[in-house]
Design an enzyme around this catalytic site. Structure first.
Site, PDB file in Angstrom:
ATOM      1  N   LYS A  14       0.820  -1.405   0.243  1.00 10.46           N
ATOM      2  CA  LYS A  14       0.032  -0.013  -0.074  1.00 10.46           C
ATOM      3  C   LYS A  14       0.853   1.398  -0.093  1.00 10.46           C
ATOM      4  O   LYS A  14       0.625   2.115  -0.724  1.00 10.46           O
ATOM      5  CB  LYS A  14      -0.956  -0.004   1.280  1.00 10.46           C
ATOM      6  CG  LYS A  14      -1.817  -1.348   1.319  1.00 10.46           C
ATOM      7  CD  LYS A  14      -2.588  -1.102   2.653  1.00 10.46           C
ATOM      8  CE  LYS A  14      -2.115  -1.300   4.058  1.00 10.46           C
ATOM      9  NZ  LYS A  14      -1.486  -2.526   4.085  1.00 10.46           N
ATOM     10  N   ARG A  89      -9.626   0.623   8.424  1.00 10.01           N
ATOM     11  CA  ARG A  89      -9.057  -0.564   8.637  1.00 10.01           C
ATOM     12  C   ARG A  89     -10.124  -1.510   9.506  1.00 10.01           C
ATOM     13  O   ARG A  89     -10.159  -2.668   9.767  1.00 10.01           O
ATOM     14  CB  ARG A  89      -7.780  -0.622   9.658  1.00 10.01           C
ATOM     15  CG  ARG A  89      -6.527  -0.851   8.826  1.00 10.01           C
ATOM     16  CD  ARG A  89      -5.348  -0.766   9.698  1.00 10.01           C
ATOM     17  NE  ARG A  89      -4.211  -1.513   9.266  1.00 10.01           N
ATOM     18  CZ  ARG A  89      -3.212  -1.154   8.723  1.00 10.01           C
ATOM     19  NH1 ARG A  89      -3.427   0.351   8.326  1.00 10.01           N
ATOM     20  NH2 ARG A  89      -2.099  -1.486   8.361  1.00 10.01           N
ATOM     21  N   ARG A 128      11.902  -6.052   5.113  1.00 11.00           N
ATOM     22  CA  ARG A 128      11.787  -4.845   5.348  1.00 11.00           C
ATOM     23  C   ARG A 128      12.322  -4.690   6.819  1.00 11.00           C
ATOM     24  O   ARG A 128      12.867  -3.466   7.223  1.00 11.00           O
ATOM     25  CB  ARG A 128      10.382  -4.191   5.142  1.00 11.00           C
ATOM     26  CG  ARG A 128      10.284  -2.911   5.780  1.00 11.00           C
ATOM     27  CD  ARG A 128       8.806  -2.324   5.207  1.00 11.00           C
ATOM     28  NE  ARG A 128       8.002  -2.450   6.027  1.00 11.00           N
ATOM     29  CZ  ARG A 128       6.650  -2.370   6.145  1.00 11.00           C
ATOM     30  NH1 ARG A 128       6.165  -1.595   5.186  1.00 11.00           N
ATOM     31  NH2 ARG A 128       5.856  -2.921   7.038  1.00 11.00           N
ATOM     32  N   ARG A 134      11.390  -1.191  12.221  1.00 13.16           N
ATOM     33  CA  ARG A 134      10.013  -1.299  12.870  1.00 13.16           C
ATOM     34  C   ARG A 134       9.797  -2.304  13.791  1.00 13.16           C
ATOM     35  O   ARG A 134       9.979  -3.534  13.275  1.00 13.16           O
ATOM     36  CB  ARG A 134       9.050  -1.356  11.770  1.00 13.16           C
ATOM     37  CG  ARG A 134       8.717   0.255  11.273  1.00 13.16           C
ATOM     38  CD  ARG A 134       7.787   0.124  10.068  1.00 13.16           C
ATOM     39  NE  ARG A 134       6.369  -0.400  10.411  1.00 13.16           N
ATOM     40  CZ  ARG A 134       5.381  -0.739   9.539  1.00 13.16           C
ATOM     41  NH1 ARG A 134       5.373   0.161   8.479  1.00 13.16           N
ATOM     42  NH2 ARG A 134       4.454  -1.064   9.684  1.00 13.16           N
ATOM     43  N   ARG A 146      -0.478  -9.763  12.902  1.00 16.04           N
ATOM     44  CA  ARG A 146      -1.039  -8.488  12.213  1.00 16.04           C
ATOM     45  C   ARG A 146      -1.918  -9.035  11.194  1.00 16.04           C
ATOM     46  O   ARG A 146      -2.938  -8.537  10.720  1.00 16.04           O
ATOM     47  CB  ARG A 146       0.167  -7.893  11.514  1.00 16.04           C
ATOM     48  CG  ARG A 146       0.813  -7.023  12.608  1.00 16.04           C
ATOM     49  CD  ARG A 146       2.095  -6.520  12.329  1.00 16.04           C
ATOM     50  NE  ARG A 146       1.990  -5.672  11.210  1.00 16.04           N
ATOM     51  CZ  ARG A 146       3.065  -5.162  10.634  1.00 16.04           C
ATOM     52  NH1 ARG A 146       4.280  -5.738  10.423  1.00 16.04           N
ATOM     53  NH2 ARG A 146       2.860  -4.299   9.561  1.00 16.04           N
TER      54      ARG A 146
HETATM   55  P1  B4P Z   1       4.484  -1.503   2.237  1.00 16.50           P
HETATM   56  O1  B4P Z   1       4.138  -0.785   0.898  1.00 16.50           O
HETATM   57  O2  B4P Z   1       5.603  -0.733   2.843  1.00 16.50           O
HETATM   58  O3  B4P Z   1       3.519  -2.124   2.989  1.00 16.50           O
HETATM   59  P2  B4P Z   1       2.198  -1.579   3.692  1.00 16.50           P
HETATM   60  O4  B4P Z   1       1.128  -2.239   3.107  1.00 16.50           O
HETATM   61  O5  B4P Z   1       2.083  -0.110   3.425  1.00 16.50           O
HETATM   62  O6  B4P Z   1       2.347  -1.957   5.178  1.00 16.50           O
HETATM   63  P3  B4P Z   1       1.689  -1.867   6.490  1.00 16.50           P
HETATM   64  O7  B4P Z   1       0.418  -2.399   6.595  1.00 16.50           O
HETATM   65  O8  B4P Z   1       2.682  -2.633   7.378  1.00 16.50           O
HETATM   66  O9  B4P Z   1       1.750  -0.516   7.228  1.00 16.50           O
HETATM   67  P4  B4P Z   1       0.845   0.418   8.178  1.00 16.50           P
HETATM   68  O10 B4P Z   1       2.035   1.475   8.318  1.00 16.50           O
HETATM   69  O11 B4P Z   1      -0.268   0.799   7.323  1.00 16.50           O
HETATM   70  O12 B4P Z   1       5.401  -2.861   1.534  1.00 16.50           O
HETATM   71  C1  B4P Z   1       6.001  -3.796   2.385  1.00 16.50           C
HETATM   72  C2  B4P Z   1       7.227  -4.244   1.902  1.00 16.50           C
HETATM   73  O13 B4P Z   1       7.211  -4.750   0.610  1.00 16.50           O
HETATM   74  C3  B4P Z   1       8.104  -2.975   1.481  1.00 16.50           C
HETATM   75  O14 B4P Z   1       9.473  -3.375   2.024  1.00 16.50           O
HETATM   76  C4  B4P Z   1       8.004  -3.040   0.060  1.00 16.50           C
HETATM   77  O15 B4P Z   1       9.445  -2.672  -0.541  1.00 16.50           O
HETATM   78  C5  B4P Z   1       7.890  -4.463  -0.299  1.00 16.50           C
HETATM   79  N1  B4P Z   1       7.063  -4.531  -1.698  1.00 16.50           N
HETATM   80  C6  B4P Z   1       6.042  -3.648  -2.147  1.00 16.50           C
HETATM   81  N2  B4P Z   1       5.506  -4.009  -3.013  1.00 16.50           N
HETATM   82  C7  B4P Z   1       6.101  -5.171  -3.668  1.00 16.50           C
HETATM   83  C8  B4P Z   1       6.104  -5.974  -4.684  1.00 16.50           C
HETATM   84  N3  B4P Z   1       5.460  -5.603  -5.972  1.00 16.50           N
HETATM   85  N4  B4P Z   1       7.044  -6.888  -4.825  1.00 16.50           N
HETATM   86  C9  B4P Z   1       7.931  -7.134  -3.902  1.00 16.50           C
HETATM   87  N5  B4P Z   1       8.185  -6.447  -2.758  1.00 16.50           N
HETATM   88  C10 B4P Z   1       7.249  -5.357  -2.614  1.00 16.50           C
HETATM   89  O16 B4P Z   1       0.468  -0.102   9.450  1.00 16.50           O
HETATM   90  C11 B4P Z   1       1.378  -0.340  10.642  1.00 16.50           C
HETATM   91  C12 B4P Z   1       0.617  -0.423  12.048  1.00 16.50           C
HETATM   92  O17 B4P Z   1      -0.222   0.780  12.300  1.00 16.50           O
HETATM   93  C13 B4P Z   1      -0.873  -1.502  12.094  1.00 16.50           C
HETATM   94  O18 B4P Z   1      -0.161  -2.801  12.235  1.00 16.50           O
HETATM   95  C14 B4P Z   1      -1.655  -0.853  13.146  1.00 16.50           C
HETATM   96  O19 B4P Z   1      -1.145  -1.254  14.438  1.00 16.50           O
HETATM   97  C15 B4P Z   1      -1.567   0.672  12.980  1.00 16.50           C
HETATM   98  N6  B4P Z   1      -2.575   1.285  12.051  1.00 16.50           N
HETATM   99  C16 B4P Z   1      -2.106   1.968  11.237  1.00 16.50           C
HETATM  100  N7  B4P Z   1      -3.499   2.318  10.504  1.00 16.50           N
HETATM  101  C17 B4P Z   1      -4.367   2.166  11.516  1.00 16.50           C
HETATM  102  C18 B4P Z   1      -5.823   2.005  11.425  1.00 16.50           C
HETATM  103  N8  B4P Z   1      -6.448   2.841  10.280  1.00 16.50           N
HETATM  104  N9  B4P Z   1      -6.647   1.534  12.460  1.00 16.50           N
HETATM  105  C19 B4P Z   1      -5.990   0.952  13.183  1.00 16.50           C
HETATM  106  N10 B4P Z   1      -4.512   0.699  13.614  1.00 16.50           N
HETATM  107  C20 B4P Z   1      -3.857   1.275  12.447  1.00 16.50           C
END
Ligand code: B4P
Length: 193
Positions: A14, A89, A128, A134, A146
């Site tokens: 995302k 979420r 990552r 993190r 998670r």
């Molecule tokens: P990212 O792009 O970083 O992943 P994400 O989906 O954004 O991450 P996440 O769900 O952990 O984070 P958030 O901060 O929202 O990609 C991950 C990895 O994959 C990277 O290293 C990237 O390089 C690699 N990658 C990406 N695309 C790729 C591809 N096509 N091929 C190969 N590799 C690839 O959430 C963190 C925490 O915050 C949650 O657990 C929760 O505790 C809290 N939180 C956030 N929002 C909340 C909400 N609305 N309600 C309640 N809690 C919340």
């Protein structure tokens, strides 16, 4: 306005796709994960409470994230649109977002859901974790927690948008550029509709 929800399990990409989409469409990026990490790094009371939950792989309370989003929308009324990354979420968060946008006669244009299997998610997040610092990326058991949190509390949000005819799924495994191109195709079709 173009208002996108980018959806998917932890590590689906995302944040990665958001960066490309905000550049192309000139949108304001609203990542609740980033907003919470910023509160943590500033050592605020909200950040201290959120850190405890995030470090355990749990969601933070709805009212906390809804409040953060509400003030960001209010601060950016002249924006071309928003990309909601990692929000909503839960279904109550999705309902609150619709109500917030209605205040400005706006709504969600579409939800793009990145579909990635659990094995790949664990692999990506452990990788990552080697450089991100993190705590929630640190070990496999926590990542799996998670994913469970996502499956129980977040997955129903997809149905919420499907019922509104706004849900579009994409295979999130593959080249980042290909996934981006598919996302742009969907956005183009939604803008014409
Ligand atoms: P990212 O792009 O970083 O992943 P994400 O989906 O954004 O991450 P996440 O769900 O952990 O984070 P958030 O901060 O929202 O990609 C991950 C990895 O994959 C990277 O290293 C990237 O390089 C690699 N990658 C990406 N695309 C790729 C591809 N096509 N091929 C190969 N590799 C690839 O959430 C963190 C925490 O915050 C949650 O657990 C929760 O505790 C809290 N939180 C956030 N929002 C909340 C909400 N609305 N309600 C309640 N809690 C919340």
């Amino acid at each position: 306005m173009l208002n996108l929800v980018l959806f998917g399990p932890p590590g689906a990409g995302k944040g990665t796709q958001s960066q490309k989409l905000i550049e192309k469409y000139g949108l304001i990026h609203l990542s609740t994960g980033d907003l919470l990490r910023s509160e943590i790094s500033q050592g605020t009371e909200l950040g201290l409470k959120a850190k405890k939950l995030m470090d355990e792989g749990l969601l933070v309370p709805d009212e906390v994230v809804i409040g953060m989003i509400e003030s960001k929308i209010a601060d950016n009324r002249d924006a071309a649109g928003f990309i909601f990354d990692g929000f909503p979420r839960t279904v109550p968060q999705a309902e609150a977002l619709d109500q917030l946008l209605e205040k400005y006669d706006q709504g969600i244009t579409c939800m793009i859901a990145l579909q990635v299997d659990e094995q790949e998610l664990v692999k990506r997040l452990l990788l990552r974790g080697k450089t991100s610092g993190r705590p929630d990326d640190a070990d496999e058991a926590l990542i799996q927690k998670r994913v469970v949190e996502y499956n129980t509390k977040t997955r129903p949000v997809a149905d919420y948008y499907a019922q509104q005819g706004k849900f579009y799924a994409i295979d999130g495994i593959g080249e980042i550029e290909d996934i981006f191109a598919k996302s742009c195709e969907i956005i183009g079709a939604c803008q014409l509709a």
